[in-house]
Structure formats: C-alpha cells, structure tokens
Design a protein around this motif. Structure first.
Motif, PDB file in Angstrom:
ATOM      1  N   PRO A   9      62.634 -53.202  26.292  1.00 12.67           N
ATOM      2  CA  PRO A   9      63.367 -54.586  26.233  1.00 12.67           C
ATOM      3  C   PRO A   9      64.276 -54.637  27.555  1.00 12.67           C
ATOM      4  N   ARG A  20      68.951 -57.252  28.553  1.00 12.55           N
ATOM      5  CA  ARG A  20      67.885 -57.574  28.083  1.00 12.55           C
ATOM      6  C   ARG A  20      66.966 -58.434  28.836  1.00 12.55           C
ATOM      7  N   ALA A  54      70.591 -52.022  25.730  1.00 11.68           N
ATOM      8  CA  ALA A  54      69.690 -53.031  25.813  1.00 11.68           C
ATOM      9  C   ALA A  54      70.130 -54.301  25.204  1.00 11.68           C
TER      10      ALA A  54
END
Length: 238
Positions: free
Chosen positions: A162, A139, A133
């Motif tokens: 995320p 992200r 992430a």
C-alpha cells in the motif's frame, strides 16, 4: 569490519559514493553491537557476520537490474535495527529514506545513529505499518518499499505494497527457498495491485549464503480497506 565490508562491496560490484562509506558502515556496526548489549537489536554479534549478513546483504539491493534508488523515496517497513534501509542510504546518499518501526526505543536509537553518521533526509517514524499506510501522503506515496522482515509474504505484501505508488516496486528480501511461500502469496499480490516482476538470487561474498529478492511491481493503486487491522491481517492472510 571496515576491510571486510569494503572487500565484499567490491566483490558484489557495488560502487562507493565516497571512500569513507565502508568506514561509515563499520561505525554503524560498532554502534549496533554496543547498543545490542542493552537492547535486543540483533542475534548476530560476531563483527564479520554483522558485515556479511547485515551490511552486504542489504547492499545487494543496489545490484538489482532495473532498480535505481537515486532520487527516489524509499520506505523500510519493519526496519528493526535499520536493515536494509540505512546501508542503502549510506551507499546511495541521493535517496530519501523513511525508517518505519513499531518499537519506539528502536526508532529513537536509529535517529541517534543517523545523527552520529551525519545522515540527512532520513525520517525515523514510530508507528504500526498497517495504521501508518492509511495516513495522507503515505499511501501510494513511495517509489520503493523494502523489507527484510521474516513474516509470511502474504502478510508482508499487505503491510508494504500500500505504500508504493503505481509504477514503483516492493522489494521483499527472502530466503532462496521461498517458492512455496511465493505461490501462496499470489492472491494477495494481485488483490493489492501488484505483480511479481522478477526473482533475483544473490550470494553474499565470503559467507556462503544465497538469498533472494522478490521484486513486486505496483501496477494499480491498492484498493480501499487494505491494509486491514493487525488482528484480522494475521488471523486471515489474503
């Protein structure tokens, strides 16, 4: 297995992208049970229960009001044997799927399954969710994150949210009696940029089982510093 899957999908109101979709799911089920003899992929070994508790359970996400996967980027976090991600891809070929798992052997097998079924636009990735992430392009990069993992919702939210872009959603597949767990995750959801939008209960046809989807809408980017390292995340959930 094919007939049971087809009947269940019809009962749930899930449209088929082609008449071959139930056969593809049944083929996936046979590959799963075959590989399960040498690799721990599922505790469910009865073909009818595989149809019900893996395929129809996964397909339930396609019945949610206001959730349209077509043309969307979807990440299945902690996918394991490919649920719910691969059944979603088979039933909605227009989505772009990423299967993320921390066990390399499972990821390799998932790639083999995709090749066997002729699936395209599926990215099978071997990585830890809390580390991947943080990578560029991951992200806030997906329309939907999905997960059937049994981890506490506080932990799942920190691992999954995320990845979701603002306006997208995290769909957490949980037991129907998850009210206390959901209450405990309220702080984590808010801190990570999410808001519980809906709770959707559904019954799996013929199985006598009811499950719940927690729809968590991403309302703001996840703050820097999340997700934390696994040891911290597990020891001190938000």
């Amino acid at each position: 297995m094919e007939e049971r899957i087809a009947a269940g999908l019809k009962a749930m109101g899930v449209p088929l992208p082609s008449p071959a979709a139930p056969a593809m799911l049944a083929r996936y089920g046979r590959l799963l049970l075959e590989k399960n003899q040498v690799m721990n992929l599922t505790a469910i070994t009865d073909p009818d229960k595989v149809a019900d508790l893996h395929f129809l359970d996964s397909a339930a996400l396609l019945t949610l009001d206001g959730v349209d996967f077509k043309g969307k980027r979807v990440i299945d976090v902690g996918t394991g044997a490919g649920f719910p991600g691969l059944p979603l891809k088979i039933l909605e070929p227009g989505l772009s799927l990423t299967l993320l798992d921390s066990l390399g052997k499972r990821v390799t097998w998932l790639g083999e399954v995709c090749a066997d079924l002729g699936l395209t636009d599926v990215n099978c990735v071997h990585a830890r969710a809390e580390e991947q992430a943080l990578e560029p392009g991951w992200r806030d990069g997906f329309d939907f994150a999905v997960s059937r993992a049994v981890a506490d919702l506080r932990v799942l939210t920190e691992l999954c949210l995320p990845y979701v872009k603002p306006g997208g959603a995290f769909l957490a597949m949980k037991a129907v009696d998850c009210t206390e767990e959901l209450s405990g995750a309220a702080n984590a959801i808010a801190r990570l940029g999410g808001k519980v939008e809906a709770l959707r209960d559904y019954e799996i046809p013929g199985a006598g089982v009811t499950h719940r989807v927690v729809v968590i809408r991403k309302t703001a980017p996840t703050p820097k510093g999340y997700p934390r390292r696994w040891a911290k995340l597990q020891k001190a959930p938000l």
